[in-house]
Design a protein around this motif. Structure first.
Motif, PDB file in Angstrom:
ATOM      1  N   ARG A  60       3.158  44.471  49.728  1.00  0.00           N
ATOM      2  CA  ARG A  60       3.982  45.865  49.489  1.00  0.00           C
ATOM      3  C   ARG A  60       2.791  46.750  48.971  1.00  0.00           C
ATOM      4  N   GLY A  61       1.736  46.604  48.716  1.00  0.00           N
ATOM      5  CA  GLY A  61       0.918  47.682  48.404  1.00  0.00           C
ATOM      6  C   GLY A  61       0.257  48.318  49.694  1.00  0.00           C
ATOM      7  N   MET A  62       0.063  47.398  50.740  1.00  0.00           N
ATOM      8  CA  MET A  62      -0.251  47.984  52.128  1.00  0.00           C
ATOM      9  C   MET A  62       0.757  48.845  52.702  1.00  0.00           C
ATOM     10  N   ALA A  63       2.092  48.513  52.359  1.00  0.00           N
ATOM     11  CA  ALA A  63       3.399  49.040  53.102  1.00  0.00           C
ATOM     12  C   ALA A  63       3.053  50.803  52.524  1.00  0.00           C
ATOM     13  N   LYS A  64       2.447  50.933  51.614  1.00  0.00           N
ATOM     14  CA  LYS A  64       2.606  52.375  51.120  1.00  0.00           C
ATOM     15  C   LYS A  64       1.865  53.390  51.977  1.00  0.00           C
ATOM     16  N   PHE A  65       1.096  52.744  52.755  1.00  0.00           N
ATOM     17  CA  PHE A  65      -0.137  53.408  53.589  1.00  0.00           C
ATOM     18  C   PHE A  65       0.227  53.377  55.157  1.00  0.00           C
ATOM     19  N   HIS A  66       0.219  54.502  55.635  1.00  0.00           N
ATOM     20  CA  HIS A  66       0.576  54.573  57.299  1.00  0.00           C
ATOM     21  C   HIS A  66      -1.129  54.444  57.755  1.00  0.00           C
ATOM     22  N   LYS A  67      -0.908  53.850  59.105  1.00  0.00           N
ATOM     23  CA  LYS A  67      -2.240  53.542  59.725  1.00  0.00           C
ATOM     24  C   LYS A  67      -3.112  55.006  60.212  1.00  0.00           C
TER      25      LYS A  67
END
Length: 391
Positions: A127-134
């Motif tokens: 869920r935390g990673m989903a906040k950041f775009h590649k």
């Protein structure tokens, strides 16, 4: 070489360290392992440190399945002895967030596994990673932030640390804890009501938390991943430590940093600036003490004292027992601290975030960007930088 590593900042920031080391910005994801603290579970006390919010300093961790520790603390998790518990702050009397949590918990069936009684750390990381775009960033540090993250069942602790370290895009983990909760003989507190599964090494001996950390450090260093330990010292002065209910002497901190040095795990020390009764000289003495240890810190966090609603500190503040620092006072103090910190120690924080919905004072700290911009501008104009007066 120094300015190259610092990326033209007047101090060696964590952001600069990460960019220099990994060639890109690395993002930190705070997670909540559902642990408690000996200062809350009755081992040392039940009210926590005097400044600590109901979220156990984890107010910005990824919300657990609908629960949100910024909304007055209503979270179900796994306690140190592995039992499922509910922790809700006094000011949240409606029970609304608890109800939302239970519905989500029942629907997902995985954030808290009733059978294993553990939290789903992988779900929080995803869920935390989903906040950041590649395009923003592809590397992360997992920050075990809320409460005391080495205070619990060693088997559970090893499992959640491994879950984080096994993520491909994770470069390392940072574990916030207390010096008296590392399983060091003679100085560590025992987990209350222990119902813990023993973790055994190959020789069949039960392992302590410090030995597990050492084993994991060796294992994951081979793949270029790190383990950092963050220690909440706050002050070197025993009178202040007693007032804030820290719960351990300075000798325990010293034992902890030497034990971490023995297993090659870098540590970061937290120092609070603006504690009641402390002078500028007192605070500078704490910073010099931290940086002058033979087992030198990898990093230091300079944290502005926040007065948060619902804490005992807030009661003292509202009664007029002390005043908080003004922005100008704080910025000048931070610069003086930076000037006595050796240039190779990484500055992990120079201010801090107080959750705005429970922040009582100082209200100016709510605009973190402005604080940082003012700090950087003042240091540039006055040609001041980290390490100028470091011995």
């Amino acid at each position: 070489m120094r300015q190259e590593k610092w990326l033209d900042k007047p101090y060696y920031s964590l952001d600069a360290y990460m960019k220099y080391t990994y060639g890109q910005k690395v993002y930190k994801i705070a997670v909540d392992a559902g642990l408690t603290c000996p200062n809350r579970d009755g081992t040392l006390g039940e009210r926590g440190c005097i400044f600590c919010s109901a979220g156990g300093s984890g107010d910005f961790a990824v919300p657990i399945a609908g629960g949100n520790r910024q909304d007055g603390q209503s979270v179900v998790g796994a306690s140190a002895n592995g039992c499922v518990y509910e922790h809700r702050s006094k000011r949240d009397s409606r029970g609304a967030s608890t109800e939302v949590y239970h519905k989500e918990y029942e629907r997902r069936g995985s954030c808290v596994d009733v059978e294993r009684k553990t939290l789903d750390i992988k779900w929080q990381i995803e869920r935390g990673m989903a906040k950041f775009h590649k395009k923003v960033g592809e590397k992360f540090v997992i920050y075990f932030q809320a409460y005391t993250n080495t205070y619990g069942d060693p088997a559970y602790l090893e499992r959640i640390w491994r879950e984080a370290l096994e993520e491909e895009s994770v470069v390392g983990i940072s574990i916030a804890t207390r010096p008296d909760c590392l399983g060091i003989p003679g100085v560590s507190v025992a987990v209350k009501k222990t119902e813990m599964a023993a973790v055994e090494n190959q020789s069949g001996n039960a392992e302590t938390v410090i030995s597990i950390l050492g084993r994991l450090q060796k294992e994951y260093a081979e793949s270029g991943k790190f383990i950092w330990i963050e220690l909440g010292l706050q002050t070197m002065h025993e009178a202040t430590a007693e007032y804030i209910r820290r719960g351990y002497p300075l000798s325990t901190y010293e034992a902890a940093i030497h034990a971490l040095a023995d297993i090659d795990i870098p540590y970061i020390t937290h120092v609070i600036l603006g504690l009641p009764g402390e002078t500028e000289d007192d605070m500078l003495a704490t910073v010099r003490y931290v940086c002058g240890q033979q087992a030198k810190p990898f990093g230091i966090k300079l944290q502005l004292l926040h007065v948060l609603r619902g804490t005992d500190l807030c009661g003292d503040y509202e009664s007029g027992s002390f005043e908080v620092l003004s922005q100008d006072e704080y910025i000048e103090l931070v610069i003086k601290c930076l000037e006595v910190i050796p240039e190779d120690i990484v500055i992990h924080r120079v201010t801090g975030d107080g959750p705005k919905n429970i922040l009582v004072a100082p209200l100016w700290s709510g605009n973190k960007r402005q604080v940082l911009n003012t700090l950087h501008q003042k240091m540039k104009i006055e040609k001041r930088e980290q390490g100028t007066w470091a011995k």
